[in-house]
Design an enzyme around this catalytic site. Structure first.
Site, PDB file in Angstrom:
ATOM      1  N   HIS A 237      14.332  36.200  80.769  1.00  0.00           N
ATOM      2  CA  HIS A 237      14.809  36.690  82.067  1.00  0.00           C
ATOM      3  C   HIS A 237      14.071  35.987  83.219  1.00  0.00           C
ATOM      4  O   HIS A 237      14.676  35.597  84.211  1.00  0.00           O
ATOM      5  CB  HIS A 237      14.557  38.202  82.200  1.00  0.00           C
ATOM      6  CG  HIS A 237      15.250  39.052  81.179  1.00  0.00           C
ATOM      7  ND1 HIS A 237      14.575  39.713  80.184  1.00  0.00           N
ATOM      8  CD2 HIS A 237      16.561  39.376  81.016  1.00  0.00           C
ATOM      9  CE1 HIS A 237      15.431  40.412  79.452  1.00  0.00           C
ATOM     10  NE2 HIS A 237      16.646  40.217  79.924  1.00  0.00           N
TER      11      HIS A 237
ATOM     12  N   MET B  44      13.812  34.779  72.518  1.00  0.00           N
ATOM     13  CA  MET B  44      13.356  36.022  73.158  1.00  0.00           C
ATOM     14  C   MET B  44      14.539  36.947  73.390  1.00  0.00           C
ATOM     15  O   MET B  44      15.630  36.502  73.748  1.00  0.00           O
ATOM     16  CB  MET B  44      12.660  35.704  74.472  1.00  0.00           C
ATOM     17  CG  MET B  44      11.329  35.071  74.252  1.00  0.00           C
ATOM     18  SD  MET B  44      10.419  34.964  75.791  1.00  0.00           S
ATOM     19  CE  MET B  44       8.996  34.054  75.215  1.00  0.00           C
TER      20      MET B  44
HETATM   21  P1  AMP Z   1      20.079  41.108  79.033  1.00  0.00           P
HETATM   22  O1  AMP Z   1      18.996  41.825  79.764  1.00  0.00           O
HETATM   23  O2  AMP Z   1      19.867  41.020  77.560  1.00  0.00           O
HETATM   24  O3  AMP Z   1      21.460  41.594  79.420  1.00  0.00           O
HETATM   25  O4  AMP Z   1      20.020  39.600  79.533  1.00  0.00           O
HETATM   26  C1  AMP Z   1      20.100  39.279  80.899  1.00  0.00           C
HETATM   27  C2  AMP Z   1      20.261  37.789  81.040  1.00  0.00           C
HETATM   28  O5  AMP Z   1      19.138  37.133  80.451  1.00  0.00           O
HETATM   29  C3  AMP Z   1      21.508  37.246  80.326  1.00  0.00           C
HETATM   30  O6  AMP Z   1      22.109  36.249  81.140  1.00  0.00           O
HETATM   31  C4  AMP Z   1      20.934  36.664  79.061  1.00  0.00           C
HETATM   32  O7  AMP Z   1      21.713  35.607  78.533  1.00  0.00           O
HETATM   33  C5  AMP Z   1      19.599  36.127  79.567  1.00  0.00           C
HETATM   34  N1  AMP Z   1      18.667  35.965  78.444  1.00  0.00           N
HETATM   35  C6  AMP Z   1      18.387  36.859  77.465  1.00  0.00           C
HETATM   36  N2  AMP Z   1      17.526  36.332  76.566  1.00  0.00           N
HETATM   37  C7  AMP Z   1      17.267  35.067  76.979  1.00  0.00           C
HETATM   38  C8  AMP Z   1      16.461  34.006  76.475  1.00  0.00           C
HETATM   39  N3  AMP Z   1      15.745  34.140  75.354  1.00  0.00           N
HETATM   40  N4  AMP Z   1      16.434  32.847  77.165  1.00  0.00           N
HETATM   41  C9  AMP Z   1      17.158  32.696  78.307  1.00  0.00           C
HETATM   42  N5  AMP Z   1      17.937  33.660  78.839  1.00  0.00           N
HETATM   43  C10 AMP Z   1      17.992  34.828  78.188  1.00  0.00           C
END
Ligand code: AMP
Length: 284
Positions: free
Chosen positions: A37, A184
Site C-alpha cells: 500500500h 505482501m
Molecule cells: P487492499 O487493501 O487489499 O484492497 O489493496 C489496496 C490496493 O493495494 C490495491 O490496489 C492492491 O492491488 C494494492 N496492493 C495490495 N497488495 C499489494 C502488493 N503486495 N504490492 C503492491 N500493491 C499491492
C-alpha cells in the site's frame, strides 16, 4: 494529516482543492496497511500535489461465506504509517455513509469479470467497481493508484474508467514482496505456523514460470502451467484453485506465448483457510 469520515465533507474538500488547481492522487485501500500500500502512496506523492488514501472494508465485495467480519483492522497503526508518509487526507467512511438505506445502484463491468477471480467470487467485482466508482465521485482524483497484485481488478477498473468516462488516470504499480518472495497482503496475517512457509509455493512457481519462459524459451502455456502445478503437489496445506496465462489486455487465456506480446501468469491458491493470489507480468 486530516481524517475525514463523511463522504459529503470529503467531496466538498476535493472540490475546493480542485478549484485551487491542486492535482489529487488517490489510493483506495481496505486498511491493515503494508509496504505494498505504501508503495502506491509514494507513487502518488511523486506525481500529485495532494494524496488522499481511503480505508474502507467494502462489504459488497465480500460474499456471505468470506472474511468480511474477521478482515484485519488497525486504524491507529494505519494512521501512523500514513502520516509518516506525508499523506494529506485519510478518508475513512462508515458503511452506513457509503451504503445508506435504499442503496440500489451498482456498476457491473461485464466480460473481463467473468473468469478467474470473477468465476470463483461471482459478486466480488460488482462490489469493487461500485465502491471505486463511488470513491472516485467523492474524492474526484486526477490520478488513482492500484497494485498489479490484483491484476484482474486493475483491468476491471481501467475498463470501467474508459466505459463510464471517469476523468481519472489509472496507474498500476508493481507487486511488493517480502524478502523471501511472498507477495505482501493484509491476509498474510492469517497464515499460521507452517503455512507461512507453505505460502512461498506461489512465488516459487512464478519464478519457475519466468525461468522457463525467459531462460529456456518455453512458449507452450500447458507445459509451463504443468511444471508450476507440480510444485503444489509437495505442499500439503496448498489447494490450488487456478494457474492461468492470459493476454495482458484482453485477459483471455492463451495457449502459446508470442514474441512482442505481454501476459500475466495468474495464480489463486488456498493455503489452509487463507486464500492467496499472486501473478507475474510477462513481456516478450
Ligand atoms: P487492499 O487493501 O487489499 O484492497 O489493496 C489496496 C490496493 O493495494 C490495491 O490496489 C492492491 O492491488 C494494492 N496492493 C495490495 N497488495 C499489494 C502488493 N503486495 N504490492 C503492491 N500493491 C499491492
Amino acid at each position: 494529516m486530516r481524517l475525514i469520515h463523511s463522504s459529503s465533507e470529503m467531496q466538498q474538500i476535493s472540490l475546493s482543492l480542485k478549484k485551487e488547481g491542486k492535482k489529487i492522487g488517490f489510493v483506495p485501500t481496505m486498511g491493515y496497511l503494508h509496504q505494498g500500500h505504501i508503495s502506491l502512496v509514494k507513487e502518488s506523492k511523486k506525481k500529485t500535489d495532494i494524496t488522499i488514501v481511503s480505508i474502507f472494508v467494502n462489504p459488497t465485495q465480500f460474499a456471505p461465506n468470506e472474511d468480511l467480519n474477521k478482515y484485519p483492522r488497525d486504524m491507529e497503526r494505519d494512521n501512523g504509517l500514513l502520516s509518516s508518509e506525508g499523506v494529506d487526507i485519510v478518508f475513512f467512511p462508515s458503511t452506513a455513509d457509503m451504503y445508506p438505506p435504499e442503496f440500489q445502484t451498482y456498476v457491473n463491468v461485464e466480460k473481463v469479470t467473468m473468469e478467474f477471480e470473477g468465476a470463483i467470487r461471482p459478486t466480488h467485482f460488482r462490489g469493487v467497481s461500485t465502491v471505486v466508482a463511488k470513491l472516485f465521485n467523492i474524492v474526484l482524483p486526477d490520478y488513482a493508484f492500484f497494485g498489479q497484485k490484483d491484476a484482474q481488478q486493475s483491468v476491471v477498473i481501467k475498463r470501467m474508467v474508459k466505459d463510464l468516462c471517469f476523468p481519472v488516470k489509472i496507474k498500476i504499480c508493481p507487486i511488493i514482496r517480502e524478502e523471501d518472495g511472498l507477495a505482501m497482503s493484509s491476509r498474510n496475517i492469517y497464515l499460521a505456523g507452517e503455512e507461512r512457509t507453505d505460502a512461498l509455493v506461489l512465488s516459487k512457481s512464478l519464478t519457475l514460470a519466468e525461468s522457463l519462459i525467459y531462460h529456456k524459451g518455453e512458449r507452450s502455456c500447458k507445459t509451463i502451467v504443468d511444471a508450476m502445478t507440480e510444485l503444489y503437489k509437495n505442499v500439503e496445506s496448498a489447494e490450488l484453485q487456478y494457474i492461468k496465462i492470459v493476454n495482458e489486455i484482453s485477459f483471455k487465456e492463451v495457449e502459446n506465448l508470442d514474441a512482442g506480446s505481454k501476459y500475466f501468469v495468474l495464480i489463486a491458491c488456498k493455503i489452509g483457510n487463507t486464500r492467496l493470489i499472486d501473478n507475474s507480468h510477462i513481456s516478450l
